[in-house]
Scaffold this motif. Structure first.
Motif, PDB file in Angstrom:
ATOM      1  N   PRO A 178      27.908 -35.836  -4.688  1.00  0.00           N
ATOM      2  CA  PRO A 178      27.860 -34.864  -5.782  1.00  0.00           C
ATOM      3  C   PRO A 178      28.685 -35.349  -6.968  1.00  0.00           C
TER       4      PRO A 178
ATOM      5  N   GLU B  46      24.423 -21.956  -3.850  1.00  0.00           N
ATOM      6  CA  GLU B  46      24.888 -22.960  -2.893  1.00  0.00           C
ATOM      7  C   GLU B  46      24.614 -24.364  -3.422  1.00  0.00           C
TER       8      GLU B  46
ATOM      9  N   ALA C  43      24.161 -27.734   4.278  1.00  0.00           N
ATOM     10  CA  ALA C  43      24.105 -29.109   3.772  1.00  0.00           C
ATOM     11  C   ALA C  43      25.080 -30.039   4.479  1.00  0.00           C
TER      12      ALA C  43
ATOM     13  N   VAL D 188      30.839 -27.629  -0.034  1.00  0.00           N
ATOM     14  CA  VAL D 188      29.616 -28.000   0.674  1.00  0.00           C
ATOM     15  C   VAL D 188      29.156 -26.826   1.526  1.00  0.00           C
TER      16      VAL D 188
ATOM     17  N   SER E 144      27.207 -25.069  -6.293  1.00  0.00           N
ATOM     18  CA  SER E 144      28.553 -25.336  -5.792  1.00  0.00           C
ATOM     19  C   SER E 144      28.638 -26.729  -5.173  1.00  0.00           C
ATOM     20  N   TRP E 145      27.652 -27.090  -4.373  1.00  0.00           N
ATOM     21  CA  TRP E 145      27.667 -28.386  -3.698  1.00  0.00           C
ATOM     22  C   TRP E 145      27.566 -29.537  -4.683  1.00  0.00           C
TER      23      TRP E 145
ATOM     24  N   ARG F  37      26.563 -34.330   3.903  1.00  0.00           N
ATOM     25  CA  ARG F  37      27.859 -34.462   3.231  1.00  0.00           C
ATOM     26  C   ARG F  37      28.209 -35.912   2.921  1.00  0.00           C
TER      27      ARG F  37
END
Length: 347
Positions: A337, A314, A328, A324, A317-318, A332
Motif C-alpha cells: 500500500p 476497508e 485482506a 489491513v 484504509s488498507w 498483507r
C-alpha cells in the motif's frame, strides 16, 4: 434545490459558516472568503433563495507516490440547525461524490468534527497528526518571516523553502500536498488572519526546520516540520484526516506488488460501495511490481466467487497504509500500500 454557487454568490454562505463554526474569528472568515473561494466549489441546498446547507470543495495538488493529482478537500460541511434530520446533508455529500466520480477524481479527504457523521459515507481515517514540539531550543535560532515577509522573503527564498519542506515530507511520506510558492503565500495569509507567525529554524547557518503558531487569544502550534534531532514527541499521534476512494480505477494505479511477491497477480475483487454504483461489484484486479489496474470481468466470464471482498472504507484504509482489514490478511505481504500520509491542512 441543489446547485453550485457562482463566483460572487459564494459569499452568501458566510452567515452559515459563522453559525456552524462560531469559534472562527472574523479575520479568519475575511481570509477564507477573500482567498479560498477564488478556486473552490460550494455545493448548497437552497430553499427559496435561502442557503440551508453546504459542502465546500477546496482543491489541492497532492503528490501520491510518483503521480500528482488534483484532489478535493471537503470543508465547511454545515447546515442550519432547524434543517437537520431532513436528509439534506446526505444528498449534498452524495451529489458531491457523484460529481467527483464523473471527473475521475481518485479520492477526496476531510477533517471531521465528528467521525460518526462520515462513516456511513465510506470515509475512514488515513492520517494521524503527530504531537511534537521543538526540542533543545537553545541550539537553534528562529528567523521570523511573518509579518515581515516583504523584507525577508522573495521568490528565491520561497523556492528554497518549498523545496526544503517537500523534501522533508517526502523522506517519510508518499502522500502530501505539494508546497509550491502559491501554497506558501496562501499559508502565510491564513496564519496572518489568526495573528500567526512563521519561523524558519536554523542551527548555525543550516536550515533545520520551520515552526508556525497562531491564535488571537490562545496561542496554538499550527505546524512544526524539523529534522528528527530537533523535535520531541509530546504525546501519541491523534486521528486527524479521513478519506474515501472515489474512483478506484484511477487510485489503483499507484498500488503495486511488494518486492517479494510474484511478478504478476490477478485477484477477483468484490467492492461494496452502495453510494457510488460505478464502484460496486466484481472487478479483476491486475498487479505487477510497478502498478495495478482494475478491469470489469468480460461478458460471460463473471461467474464464480470473488477471492477478496471489501467495503470501500476497508479498501481505503488498507491502500493508504492505515490498517489491513481482516479479509485482506492473506495479501498483507504481497501487496504494497501507500507508505506514509501527511495531510495537515486546516481548510
Amino acid at each position: 434545490m441543489i446547485r453550485y454557487l457562482e463566483g460572487k454568490e459564494k459569499v452568501n454562505t458566510r452567515g452559515l459558516w459563522g453559525e456552524a463554526f462560531g469559534e472562527d474569528s472574523e479575520s479568519f472568515k475575511d481570509y477564507y472568503y477573500s482567498e479560498k473561494v477564488k478556486d473552490n466549489r460550494i455545493l448548497v441546498w437552497e430553499d427559496q433563495g435561502r442557503i440551508d446547507a453546504m459542502v465546500q470543495l477546496n482543491p489541492y495538488l497532492l503528490q501520491v507516490r510518483d503521480r500528482r493529482w488534483r484532489v478535493d478537500y471537503l470543508v465547511g460541511v454545515a447546515m442550519r440547525e432547524e434543517c437537520r434530520h431532513h436528509g439534506y446533508m446526505r444528498r449534498l455529500l452524495c451529489r458531491a461524490m457523484t460529481d467527483m466520480r464523473q471527473e475521475l477524481m481518485p479520492f477526496c479527504f476531510l477533517m471531521p468534527a465528528n467521525e460518526a457523521i462520515y462513516r456511513p459515507f465510506g470515509f475512514t481515517y488515513i492520517f494521524d497528526q503527530p504531537q511534537v514540539q521543538l526540542a533543545q531550543p537553545s541550539r537553534v535560532l528562529g528567523r521570523q518571516i511573518l509579518p515581515w515577509l516583504d523584507i525577508m522573503g522573495g521568490p528565491w527564498f520561497l523556492d528554497a523553502l518549498s523545496d526544503w519542506i517537500n523534501s522533508w515530507i517526502s523522506q517519510s511520506c508518499q502522500v502530501y500536498a505539494v508546497r509550491s510558492e502559491a501554497y506558501l503565500l496562501r499559508l502565510f495569509k491564513e496564519l496572518e488572519s489568526e495573528n500567526g507567525s512563521f519561523n524558519v529554524i536554523y542551527d548555525g547557518n543550516v536550515m533545520v526546520g520551520v515552526l508556525a503558531d497562531w491564535g488571537w487569544q490562545k496561542r496554538e502550534q499550527r505546524l512544526l516540520y524539523a529534522k528528527p534531532d530537533y523535535v520531541m514527541e509530546t504525546g501519541a499521534a491523534k486521528p486527524a484526516i479521513m478519506a474515501r476512494i472515489i474512483t478506484p480505477e484511477i487510485f489503483m494505479r499507484v498500488i503495486h506488488l511488494s518486492a517479494d511477491a510474484p511478478e504478476e497477480m490477478e485477484i477477483r475483487l468484490q467492492i461494496s460501495d452502495p453510494l457510488i454504483p460505478e464502484n460496486d461489484g466484481l472487478w479483476r484486479w491486475c498487479l505487477n511490481h510497478e502498478a495495478s489496474w482494475l478491469l470489469r470481468p468480460e461478458r460471460g466470464m463473471d461467474g464464480g466467487a470473488p477471492e477478496l471482498v471489501l467495503t470501500i472504507d476497508e479498501l481505503t484504509s488498507w491502500l493508504f497504509g492505515y490498517g489491513v482489514p481482516e479479509a485482506a490478511g492473506a495479501y498483507r505481504d504481497r501487496i504494497e500500500p501507500l507508505r506514509g500520509v501527511f495531510l495537515d491542512e486546516v481548510v
